[in-house]
Scaffold this motif. Structure first.
Motif, short mmCIF file in Angstrom:
data_model
loop_
_atom_site.label_atom_id
_atom_site.label_comp_id
_atom_site.label_asym_id
_atom_site.label_seq_id
_atom_site.Cartn_x
_atom_site.Cartn_y
_atom_site.Cartn_z
N MET A 402 44.62 20.77 38.14
CA MET A 402 43.22 20.47 37.88
C MET A 402 42.30 21.59 38.37
N LEU A 403 42.84 22.50 39.19
CA LEU A 403 41.97 23.53 39.77
C LEU A 403 41.66 24.62 38.77
N SER A 404 40.60 25.36 39.04
CA SER A 404 40.25 26.49 38.19
C SER A 404 41.24 27.62 38.44
N GLY A 405 41.28 28.56 37.51
CA GLY A 405 42.21 29.68 37.64
C GLY A 405 42.00 30.45 38.93
N GLY A 406 40.74 30.64 39.31
CA GLY A 406 40.44 31.38 40.52
C GLY A 406 40.97 30.68 41.76
N ASN A 407 40.76 29.37 41.81
CA ASN A 407 41.23 28.63 42.97
C ASN A 407 42.74 28.55 43.01
N LEU A 408 43.35 28.42 41.84
CA LEU A 408 44.81 28.43 41.77
C LEU A 408 45.35 29.71 42.39
N GLN A 409 44.75 30.82 41.99
CA GLN A 409 45.26 32.10 42.47
C GLN A 409 45.00 32.25 43.96
N ARG A 410 43.87 31.72 44.44
CA ARG A 410 43.60 31.80 45.88
C ARG A 410 44.63 31.00 46.66
N ILE A 411 44.97 29.82 46.13
CA ILE A 411 45.99 28.99 46.80
C ILE A 411 47.32 29.73 46.84
N LEU A 412 47.65 30.32 45.68
CA LEU A 412 48.92 31.02 45.59
C LEU A 412 48.96 32.20 46.56
N LEU A 413 47.86 32.95 46.59
CA LEU A 413 47.82 34.10 47.49
C LEU A 413 47.85 33.66 48.94
N ALA A 414 47.13 32.60 49.24
CA ALA A 414 47.12 32.11 50.61
C ALA A 414 48.54 31.86 51.07
N ARG A 415 49.32 31.24 50.18
CA ARG A 415 50.69 30.93 50.53
C ARG A 415 51.53 32.21 50.66
N GLU A 416 51.37 33.08 49.68
CA GLU A 416 52.23 34.27 49.66
C GLU A 416 51.91 35.24 50.78
N LEU A 417 50.65 35.25 51.21
CA LEU A 417 50.28 36.21 52.24
C LEU A 417 50.40 35.62 53.64
N ALA A 418 50.64 34.32 53.71
CA ALA A 418 50.67 33.65 55.01
C ALA A 418 51.79 34.16 55.90
N ALA A 419 52.91 34.51 55.27
CA ALA A 419 54.08 34.84 56.07
C ALA A 419 54.10 36.30 56.50
N LYS A 420 52.95 36.96 56.46
CA LYS A 420 52.85 38.39 56.82
C LYS A 420 53.95 39.20 56.13
N PRO A 421 53.86 39.29 54.83
CA PRO A 421 54.94 39.93 54.08
C PRO A 421 55.03 41.42 54.32
N LYS A 422 56.26 41.92 54.25
CA LYS A 422 56.48 43.36 54.33
C LYS A 422 56.24 44.00 52.97
N VAL A 423 56.61 43.25 51.94
CA VAL A 423 56.45 43.75 50.58
C VAL A 423 55.75 42.67 49.76
N ILE A 424 54.79 43.09 48.93
CA ILE A 424 54.14 42.15 48.02
C ILE A 424 54.31 42.67 46.60
N VAL A 425 54.83 41.83 45.74
CA VAL A 425 54.90 42.19 44.33
C VAL A 425 53.87 41.33 43.61
N ALA A 426 52.86 41.97 43.06
CA ALA A 426 51.78 41.21 42.41
C ALA A 426 51.73 41.58 40.94
N VAL A 427 51.87 40.59 40.08
CA VAL A 427 51.86 40.84 38.64
C VAL A 427 50.58 40.26 38.04
N TYR A 428 49.81 41.09 37.39
CA TYR A 428 48.53 40.68 36.78
C TYR A 428 47.76 39.73 37.70
N PRO A 429 47.51 40.12 38.93
CA PRO A 429 46.96 39.12 39.86
C PRO A 429 45.58 38.60 39.49
N VAL A 430 44.84 39.30 38.67
CA VAL A 430 43.49 38.79 38.36
C VAL A 430 43.33 38.40 36.90
#
Lengths: 509, 364
Positions: A402-430
């Protein structure tokens, strides 16, 4: 003016949950012309054409066919109005003959079928247009190119005045593609119009009379073929107003974190996957990867995160060989992945925010003891992440779709960046995000870069790549054409590399 | 103009309302057939008599202690099989082989009871439970493993294995296990008392009810509170996301199929031990199939499965009780069929809404 227009689509808008697929798109097709509809994957071409052919209904906007406003409720109504679409995946019954497939679903097929008559008409049609089809052959006996011809004949038989071809050459050999172009040119001399959906610039230059370019769901330009060149088309397709990269200070690049050596991997359709790609991403570096869709961008991302098995080469992470590790092992090595299809493969659409935020965390002891998840801890964890990205949610249990695209991506990023990643692979992030949301996503990535993450940024938007990257690599037919420091990556140069030129050739020209 | 719109989320009211309406429509369908059936009798029939049949069914199922206990007896295997298949359905594994898994569970339990009749009760019953679970689970693995590794369609394989399981059991009761004192009926020897599950007082309501309630609570807890339950939920909702998150889908398919089959196997064990107290032909009147209806009507919710199983158990008992008045017992199966039909049909209204409007309006 109006009477020369066969189709006029005005201000077409179509929203899908989380994505604005078409945003006030304008498209005009004249009688007897070939219009190329050019755009990256996900730029809204297919949605727009599905609206025109009656598969989807627009949320807003008007469609005129031959001057009359129409509102198609089904593909059948569009066909009746003379609009026929040839999809990438043919909808044919394999055990039926060509003639039977052609009349299948058409209105005048009564209870009994006069196959002989239809066969004769098909033979006449295919002769007239130079489309070689045997009406009595069974579909399963035919090659892909022949099946495509059957689809075209089907549309002609039903009296299409406008033929929409969805990336027709994707399944064809170069020779077959040339034959197809002959056929559609033949059609226009008989007064028919053709829309050619494509992301291949050379096809536009070869057959189109005019070209309309879509980017991020918007129609950014329409040009006469005679007034454009490939370079300009590429520029329009990738990002219109490319700001020359400012001579910004490059980050302090540390040790190499992620290294690929001669990595090869298959693609889904056994076409160009990845061939011998070697690259290295250092601590605090953003490596941008440019390339036109179908040239290995997705394969590269999936190979790194363990979702695509390698057929050759090796991947090392901080010196450790992680080739052909499972996705889970790769996650545990500290690799985060922001996938192309955020709702379909990055999130669970029907689950709430908490369940989506713990997706990478649920195995870790922080969320509960032994085999159990402590729901209270999970909620606290989720709230912390939500706060860190500043998303306003109505409920933690409401399905995230139900969320907007922007909020979806923020949620996803919040999760992916939470674990202090060494490597980030981002595909078409915006992709599909509005400017504010896109900016927020970029800031998050830059912040990770300053924290020392090695980031692989795969994008179709050259502007985005030039803005964020330290180095830019270009993929073409699965091979890496070269990696340029962003200071040397002029848009034209990168654009030509995306079309297959070596960096040295570009310099020479 | 009428148009259909896809709902972004299933309506919350629909989740409750649709099963209720489905039950109602199924009863009406049954009534129409009862009426038509009555017309052909020489005396004719009135609508009042049709509804009296329903009254009779209700009375038969709940009107006496005996009725209630029989309803629960019929509901126990439905609860267990329903819980079993619901587990598989959650992962979008269409296990319609609960019937076969039920029979294999009963077979495993019977094997112990018949082969080692001298075992004391504290070894016999736990052993039978264990073998019931194990045989049902292993039987479900036969389609589960090819599904996980080769993508073999489990709908077909689970269904086919039902017939294999029934014939397998038949072989034993027509052959090696046949009771010499059974007057040539396809029955095994009766179990020793040590192999019979305890019952509640003098009724036939047996310990299987405790199994069913315990498993319902356990499943609910596992799904809500455990890491594994979370994986099952995510895989069921979006396999691609699950793969992305590093979940092992193959392993979970196998595990879930085993659990699903094991619970149905336990149902078979309870039935053979407490009700028939010997292995016999036609042990299940199709519990494994009815369980599919139970699971869907209950929307896979473990506690709702308990309630729906009682409802369908009552339907069967009620159906038997009105047989004496000349109503065919087959009416029960017809109402069951109509129920599933309406529940599945109702799903449509959960996913789409019907909109009446003249022009496409914009909502941004």
């Amino acid at each position: 003016m109006t009477e020369s227009l066969l189709v006029d689509m005005r201000q077409i808008t179509k929203k899908f949950p989380g994505v604005l697929a078409n945003d006030q798109v304008e498209l005009q097709v004249k009688r007897g012309e070939i219009l190329a509809l050019l755009g990256e994957n996900g730029s809204g071409k297919s949605t727009l054409m599905s609206i025109l052919s009656g598969l989807y209904r627009p949320d807003a906007g008007e469609i005129y066919v031959a001057g009359h406003q129409v509102s198609f409720k089904s593909p059948r109504e569009a066909i009746k109005a003379g609009i026929g679409m040839v999809h990438q995946h043919f909808k044919q019954v394999e055990t039926f003959s060509v003639a039977e497939n052609v009349i299948l679903g058409s209105k005048d097929a009564g209870f009994t079928m006069n196959t002989k008559q239809v066969e004769k008409e098909i033979a006449e049609l295919s002769q007239g247009y130079g489309l070689q089809v045997d009406p009595t052959a069974k579909i399963w006996q035919l090659s892909v190119a022949e099946r495509q011809r059957v689809e075209i004949v089907k549309m002609l038989y039903r009296g299409s005045k406008l033929l929409v071809l969805d990336e027709p050459t994707a399944v064809l050999t170069p020779q077959e593609a040339r034959e197809l172009f002959q056929v559609i040119k033949q059609m226009t001399t008989r007064g028919q119009s053709v829309i050619l959906i494509t992301h291949k610039l050379n096809e536009v230059m070869e057959v189109a009379d005019r070209v309309t370019i879509l980017r991020n769901g918007k129609s950014v330009a329409t040009r006469e073929r005679s007034q454009v060149n490939e370079r300009e088309l590429a520029r329009l397709m990738m990002g219109q107003d490319i700001i020359a990269p400012t001579k910004r200070k490059l980050g302090n690049l540390g040790q190499p974190i992620l290294q690929l050596k001669d990595v090869s991997a298959p693609s889904d359709s056994n076409r160009a996957g990845l061939c011998n790609v070697s690259l290295s991403v250092r601590e605090g570096e953003i490596l941008g990867i440019a390339g036109i869709a179908g040239n290995g961008r997705r394969e590269l991302a999936e190979a790194i995160v363990g979702l695509r098995s390698l057929t050759g080469g090796s991947i090392t992470l901080c010196g450790k060989d992680v080739s052909n590790f499972s996705p889970r092992e790769i996650i545990e090595e500290g690799v985060s992945y922001i996938p192309e299809d955020r709702l379909g493969s990055g999130l669970v659409p029907n689950l709430g925010a908490i369940d989506n935020l713990i997706l990478k965390e649920y195995r870790r002891p922080g969320l509960g003891r032994g085999p159990f998840i402590n729901r209270k801890l999970a909620k606290e964890f989720a709230l912390r992440l939500i706060e860190s990205v500043g998303v306003k949610l109505t409920g933690l249990e409401a399905p995230v779709k139900m969320l907007s695209g922007g909020n979806l991506q923020r949620i996803l990023l919040a999760r992916e960046l939470a674990a202090k990643p060494k490597v980030i692979v981002a595909v078409y992030p915006v992709r599909g995000l509005d400017i504010a949301a896109a900016e927020a996503v970029h800031q998050m990535l830059l912040e990770q870069r300053s924290k020392g993450a090695a980031i692989v940024l795969i994008s179709e938007d050259l502007e985005e790549l030039l803005k964020l990257s330290d180095n830019i690599g270009v993929l073409y037919k699965g091979t890496l054409m070269g990696v340029l420091p962003v200071t040397e990556a002029e848009p034209e140069k990168v654009g030509l590399m995306m079309l297959g030129s070596q960096p040295e050739e570009v310099k020479a020209s | 103009m009428i148009k259909l719109e896809r709902r972004a989320a299933p309506s919350s009211m629909g989740l409750v309302l649709i099963p209720v309406i489905a039950v109602f429509l199924a009863l009406i369908t049954g009534a129409i057939f009862l009426y038509l059936n009555g017309l052909s009798s020489p005396k004719g029939i009135t609508w009042g008599q049709v509804f009296a049949v329903y009254g009779g069914m209700l009375d038969g199922a709940f009107g006496s202690t005996y009725g209630v206990s029989e309803t629960i007896v019929k509901a126990i295997p439905l609860m267990l099989c329903g819980l079993g298949v619901s587990m598989a359905f959650r992962m979008q594994l269409w296990n319609i082989g609960a019937e076969g898994q039920f029979y294999m569970g009963a077979f495993g339990a019977s094997w112990l009871a018949l082969t080692y009749p001298e075992l004391p009760v504290y070894l016999m019953l736990p052993g039978m439970v264990l073998l019931g679970l194990l045989c049902g689970g292993l039987w479900a693995l036969i389609p589960g493993i090819p599904r996980a590794y080769l993508g073999v369609n489990e709908t077909i394989t689970t269904l086919m294995l039902n017939y294999v399981a029934i014939l397998w059991v038949n072989y034993f009761i027509f052959g090696p296990w046949k009771d010499p004192q059974g007057m040539n009926f396809p029955l095994s020897k009766p179990f020793e008392p040590s192999a019979v599950l305890p019952t509640l007082g003098s009724s036939r309501v047996h310990f299987g009810l405790v199994f069913a309630l315990a498993i319902a609570v356990l499943l609910w807890f596992v799904l809500k509170q455990s890491r594994w339950g979370y994986e099952v939920t995510v895989i069921g909702e979006s396999p691609r996301t699950a793969r992305y998150a590093g979940m092992n889908i193959k392993k979970n398919i196998i595990l879930v199929m085993f659990v699903s089959g094991a619970i149905a196997g336990l149902a078979g064990m309870a039935e053979v031990s407490a009700i028939t107290q010997r292995m016999q032909q036609g042990l299940s009147p199709g519990y494994g199939y009815t369980a599919i209806i139970v699971a869907w009507l209950a929307k896979l919710n473990p506690f709702a499965i308990i309630l729906v199983a009682i409802l369908l158990g009552a339907l069967q008992v009620g159906g038997y009780s009105v047989q004496t008045t000349g109503v065919p017992a087959a009416i029960v199966f017809m109402i069951q069929g109509a129920l599933l039909f309406f529940v599945l049909g109702g799903e449509f209204f959960n996913r789409f809404r019907i909109v009446l409007k003249n022009q496409g309006k914009v909502e941004v």
